[in-house]
Design a protein around this motif. Structure first.
Motif, PDB file in Angstrom:
ATOM      1  N   LEU A   4       0.978  -1.211  -0.099  1.00 34.88           N
ATOM      2  CA  LEU A   4       0.094  -0.081   0.012  1.00 34.88           C
ATOM      3  C   LEU A   4       0.919   1.309   0.055  1.00 34.88           C
ATOM      4  CD1 LEU A   4      -2.340  -1.213   2.834  1.00 34.88           C
ATOM      5  CD2 LEU A   4      -2.596  -1.612   0.488  1.00 34.88           C
ATOM      6  N   VAL A   5       0.531   2.035  -0.757  1.00 36.23           N
ATOM      7  CA  VAL A   5       1.315   3.359  -1.088  1.00 36.23           C
ATOM      8  C   VAL A   5       0.313   4.651  -0.716  1.00 36.23           C
ATOM      9  CG1 VAL A   5       3.016   4.761  -2.281  1.00 36.23           C
ATOM     10  CG2 VAL A   5       3.445   2.315  -2.150  1.00 36.23           C
ATOM     11  N   GLU A   6       0.464   5.443   0.142  1.00 44.21           N
ATOM     12  CA  GLU A   6      -0.191   6.645   0.140  1.00 44.21           C
ATOM     13  C   GLU A   6       0.356   7.822  -0.419  1.00 44.21           C
ATOM     14  OE1 GLU A   6      -0.542   4.348   4.473  1.00 44.21           O
ATOM     15  OE2 GLU A   6       0.977   5.081   2.983  1.00 44.21           O
ATOM     16  N   SER A   7      -0.442   8.868  -0.542  1.00 42.22           N
ATOM     17  CA  SER A   7      -0.033  10.171  -1.125  1.00 42.22           C
ATOM     18  C   SER A   7      -1.174  11.107  -0.875  1.00 42.22           C
ATOM     19  CB  SER A   7       0.315   9.927  -2.707  1.00 42.22           C
ATOM     20  OG  SER A   7      -0.832   9.649  -3.154  1.00 42.22           O
ATOM     21  N   GLY A   8      -0.780  12.376  -1.278  1.00 40.19           N
ATOM     22  CA  GLY A   8      -1.637  13.367  -0.914  1.00 40.19           C
ATOM     23  C   GLY A   8      -1.818  14.113   0.148  1.00 40.19           C
ATOM     24  N   GLY A   9      -0.974  14.017   1.050  1.00 36.06           N
ATOM     25  CA  GLY A   9      -0.875  14.699   2.203  1.00 36.06           C
ATOM     26  C   GLY A   9      -0.153  16.157   2.283  1.00 36.06           C
ATOM     27  N   GLY A  10       0.121  16.952   3.033  1.00 34.74           N
ATOM     28  CA  GLY A  10       0.522  18.171   2.956  1.00 34.74           C
ATOM     29  C   GLY A  10       0.055  19.166   4.008  1.00 34.74           C
ATOM     30  N   LEU A  11       0.737  20.387   3.846  1.00 37.66           N
ATOM     31  CA  LEU A  11       0.498  21.540   4.896  1.00 37.66           C
ATOM     32  C   LEU A  11      -0.823  22.341   4.222  1.00 37.66           C
ATOM     33  CD1 LEU A  11       0.996  23.307   7.291  1.00 37.66           C
ATOM     34  CD2 LEU A  11       2.585  24.348   5.511  1.00 37.66           C
ATOM     35  N   VAL A  12      -1.902  22.338   5.043  1.00 36.74           N
ATOM     36  CA  VAL A  12      -3.205  23.239   4.531  1.00 36.74           C
ATOM     37  C   VAL A  12      -3.502  24.078   5.802  1.00 36.74           C
ATOM     38  CG1 VAL A  12      -3.978  21.171   3.116  1.00 36.74           C
ATOM     39  CG2 VAL A  12      -4.624  21.320   5.285  1.00 36.74           C
ATOM     40  N   GLN A  13      -4.586  24.948   5.289  1.00 36.08           N
ATOM     41  CA  GLN A  13      -5.012  25.801   6.347  1.00 36.08           C
ATOM     42  C   GLN A  13      -6.272  25.368   6.881  1.00 36.08           C
ATOM     43  OE1 GLN A  13      -5.269  29.748   4.282  1.00 36.08           O
ATOM     44  NE2 GLN A  13      -3.284  30.153   5.161  1.00 36.08           N
ATOM     45  N   PRO A  14      -6.775  25.793   8.126  1.00 39.04           N
ATOM     46  CA  PRO A  14      -7.990  25.308   8.596  1.00 39.04           C
ATOM     47  C   PRO A  14      -9.191  25.697   7.561  1.00 39.04           C
ATOM     48  CG  PRO A  14      -6.887  26.249  10.325  1.00 39.04           C
ATOM     49  CD  PRO A  14      -6.053  26.445   8.992  1.00 39.04           C
ATOM     50  N   GLY A  15     -10.146  24.653   7.302  1.00 48.19           N
ATOM     51  CA  GLY A  15     -11.158  24.850   6.339  1.00 48.19           C
ATOM     52  C   GLY A  15     -10.903  24.330   4.990  1.00 48.19           C
ATOM     53  N   ASP A  16      -9.709  23.971   4.754  1.00 47.62           N
ATOM     54  CA  ASP A  16      -9.415  23.556   3.483  1.00 47.62           C
ATOM     55  C   ASP A  16      -9.702  22.056   3.431  1.00 47.62           C
ATOM     56  OD1 ASP A  16      -6.305  25.290   2.958  1.00 47.62           O
ATOM     57  OD2 ASP A  16      -8.035  26.027   2.625  1.00 47.62           O
ATOM     58  N   SER A  17      -9.727  21.457   2.174  1.00 47.28           N
ATOM     59  CA  SER A  17      -9.825  19.933   1.809  1.00 47.28           C
ATOM     60  C   SER A  17      -8.548  19.443   1.222  1.00 47.28           C
ATOM     61  CB  SER A  17     -11.157  20.083   0.851  1.00 47.28           C
ATOM     62  OG  SER A  17     -12.225  20.437   1.373  1.00 47.28           O
TER      63      SER A  17
END
Length: 127
Positions: A4-17
């Protein structure tokens, strides 16, 4: 062997998706179930949601999902997704994809019940 390989994480602001992806390699049969867990800093790993791999496509959610998160799958692409909406600072965690044999139509929320794990992807929610 299943990987299994995950991706898509990161630094976001409150309220983001965000949409997290988990690509599955190896043989997945209809008895399998896929799940997402998360582990906030200094806390235990917790169940977010799961989906059965068979055609019933049933989903289950933990309290941490709180009607803001959705689990989906694309069998043709051997992928599972976690849609994170209206993110909050308390959603900051490492998010893991997991697979379980013999799940069929049920759901399991304890990490030790899962057979395969990805390496995780970091989601940080901060202004």
């Amino acid at each position: 062997q299943v990987q299994l390989v995950e991706s898509g994480g990161g630094l976001v602001q409150p309220g983001d998706s965000l949409r997290l992806s988990c690509v599955i390699s190896g043989r997945i049969s209809n008895d399998f179930g896929m799940a997402w867990f998360r582990q906030p800093p200094g806390k235990d790993r917790e169940f977010v949601g799961s989906v059965n791999w068979n055609f019933i496509n049933r989903t289950f959610y933990g309290d941490s999902a709180k009607d803001r998160f959705t689990v989906s799958k694309d069998s043709a692409k051997n992928s599972v997704f976690l849609h994170l909406n209206n993110l909050r600072s308390e959603d900051t965690a490492v998010y893991y994809c997991a697979a379980k044999r013999d799940m069929w139509y049920a759901s399991y929320s304890a990490p030790h019940e899962y057979d395969y794990w990805g390496q995780g992807t970091q989601v940080t929610v901060s202004s």
